[in-house]
Design a protein around this motif. Structure first.
Motif, short mmCIF file in Angstrom:
data_model
loop_
_atom_site.label_atom_id
_atom_site.label_comp_id
_atom_site.label_asym_id
_atom_site.label_seq_id
_atom_site.Cartn_x
_atom_site.Cartn_y
_atom_site.Cartn_z
N ALA A 225 0.85 -1.20 0.00
CA ALA A 225 0.00 0.00 0.00
C ALA A 225 0.89 1.25 0.00
O ALA A 225 0.67 2.18 -0.77
CB ALA A 225 -0.92 0.00 1.22
N PHE A 226 1.90 1.23 0.83
CA PHE A 226 2.83 2.35 0.94
C PHE A 226 3.48 2.63 -0.41
O PHE A 226 3.58 3.78 -0.86
CB PHE A 226 3.88 2.00 2.01
N ARG A 227 3.89 1.57 -1.10
CA ARG A 227 4.60 1.73 -2.36
C ARG A 227 3.69 2.08 -3.54
O ARG A 227 4.16 2.38 -4.62
CB ARG A 227 5.39 0.46 -2.68
N THR A 228 2.38 1.95 -3.33
CA THR A 228 1.47 2.28 -4.43
C THR A 228 0.75 3.61 -4.19
O THR A 228 -0.27 3.89 -4.80
CB THR A 228 0.41 1.17 -4.65
N GLY A 229 1.26 4.40 -3.27
CA GLY A 229 0.68 5.73 -3.05
C GLY A 229 -0.43 5.74 -2.02
O GLY A 229 -1.14 6.73 -1.87
N TYR A 230 -0.59 4.64 -1.26
CA TYR A 230 -1.60 4.58 -0.20
C TYR A 230 -0.95 4.50 1.17
O TYR A 230 -1.43 3.80 2.05
CB TYR A 230 -2.52 3.36 -0.40
N GLY A 231 0.16 5.20 1.33
CA GLY A 231 0.85 5.15 2.62
C GLY A 231 0.26 6.15 3.60
O GLY A 231 -0.61 6.95 3.27
N VAL A 232 0.72 6.07 4.84
CA VAL A 232 0.39 7.08 5.85
C VAL A 232 1.53 8.08 5.81
O VAL A 232 2.70 7.69 5.86
CB VAL A 232 0.28 6.45 7.25
N SER A 233 1.19 9.38 5.72
CA SER A 233 2.22 10.38 5.45
C SER A 233 3.39 10.36 6.44
O SER A 233 4.52 10.67 6.06
CB SER A 233 1.58 11.77 5.43
#
Ligand SMILES: [Fe+2]
Ligand SMILES: [Fe+2]
Length: 318
Positions: A246-254
């Motif tokens: 998720a983090f690597r596909t642009g769905y990370g937590v800032s």
């Protein structure tokens, strides 16, 4: 944040006293909406049917109205207007709706609209939805008969950042202090340990107070250090992998920078790099299709399409 050198979170780790004392009250006073609890137990106990899902949704008029309104939204382009839950389930899709219904329940319990400036609360919900979706898709592809495990993955994905969610919703002053330290250049882990606010521990304490099943307590406590899990290793490894994807596909937590020990994860999940690459390709396609629905629920426009085009090769880079 290298998982190999991370401090292992434990429940007796030093936690800000005020937070620890109030978490016990929150465990008693803040409950998930009854529908969410019914959905959780339904999804955990057996293979859920569309009919059972319909039964639970129909008992909650507010949720039912939201679901019907979603099925009538422009993204489905239905010719006749939808007015019943069973039709809405058909239009939206059963798998999609399970996550959405639970997600709506959680967002109603924890309002993340009033987040401090500089923190993306909506992004945090999208992250939880994405981890939930990815984790369940991984189980369905790897072990198609394990429907119970698929439900656990979905719920675990939604709950794994319960600590961050509860800090924002119930301890805004503490969360602001944490954010200030991160904004001043401290690593999240360092800042959390300075303030006694390690989010995995805070989340797990609440999950324990809520008597959530052990597997979710383990997922919440160990999602950044899966090697430390004594039980539920497969579930924890799965959520750690989904978190990283998720983090690597642009769905990370800032504020989080998720890195993982990929060889360890692949070993626990009995997965090869080639097979994982293949699965990632399929899951990315499915997430692009389902994401407009999440945006709709969050009342916003689709804004992550470009980030989703992250190249596959970079996904598996450590
Ligand atoms: Fe986390
Ligand atoms: Fe996460």
């Amino acid at each position: 944040m290298n998982s190999g050198s991370q401090t292992v979170p434990t429940l007796d780790m030093s936690v800000d006293l005020q937070v620890k004392q109030r978490l016990a009250d929150i465990g008693r006073l803040v409950s998930l909406p009854p529908t969410t609890f019914r959905l959780l137990s339904l999804l955990m106990s057996e293979k859920t049917s569309a009919r059972e899902l319909q039964g639970v949704l129909e008992q909650d008029p507010g949720l039912a109205a939201k679901v019907i309104s979603l099925s009538n939204s422009a993204m489905y382009a239905v010719r006749d207007s939808i007015s019943t839950i069973d039709r809405a389930i058909t239009i939206i899709g059963f798998k999609e709706l399970e996550i959405i219904a639970l997600g709506i329940g959680l967002t109603e319990t924890f309002d993340l609209k009033k987040v401090p400036p500089g923190f993306d609360g909506r992004g945090l919900w999208l992250h939880c939805l994405a981890v939930s979706w990815i984790a369940r898709e991984l189980v369905l592809a790897l072990w198609p008969r394990q429907t119970q495990e698929a439900s656990e993955a979905m719920i675990g994905g939604l709950l794994h950042e319960l600590g961050i969610i509860i800090l924002i919703a119930k301890f805004p002053v503490h969360f602001q202090q944490l954010l200030d330290l991160v904004n001043s250049g401290q690593d999240l882990r360092q800042a959390e340990e300075t303030l006694g606010l390690r989010h995995e521990v805070v989340g797990c304490l609440l999950a324990k107070n809520w008597d959530l099943p052990q597997v979710f307590q383990d997922v919440i406590l160990y999602h950044h250090v899966p090697q430390a899990a004594k039980k539920s290793q497969r579930a924890v490894a799965l959520i750690t992998l989904a978190d990283n994807l998720a983090f690597r596909t642009g769905y990370g937590v800032s504020i989080e920078n998720v890195q993982i020990d990929l060889p360890y994860i692949l070993n626990v999940l009995d997965l090869s790099v080639d097979r994982l690459q293949d699965l990632v390709k399929k899951i990315l396609t499915s997430i692009t299709k389902v994401q407009p629905l999440w945006d709709q629920v969050m009342n916003g426009k689709s804004r992550r399409q470009e980030e989703n085009s992250t190249s596959l090769s970079s996904l598996l880079k450590k």
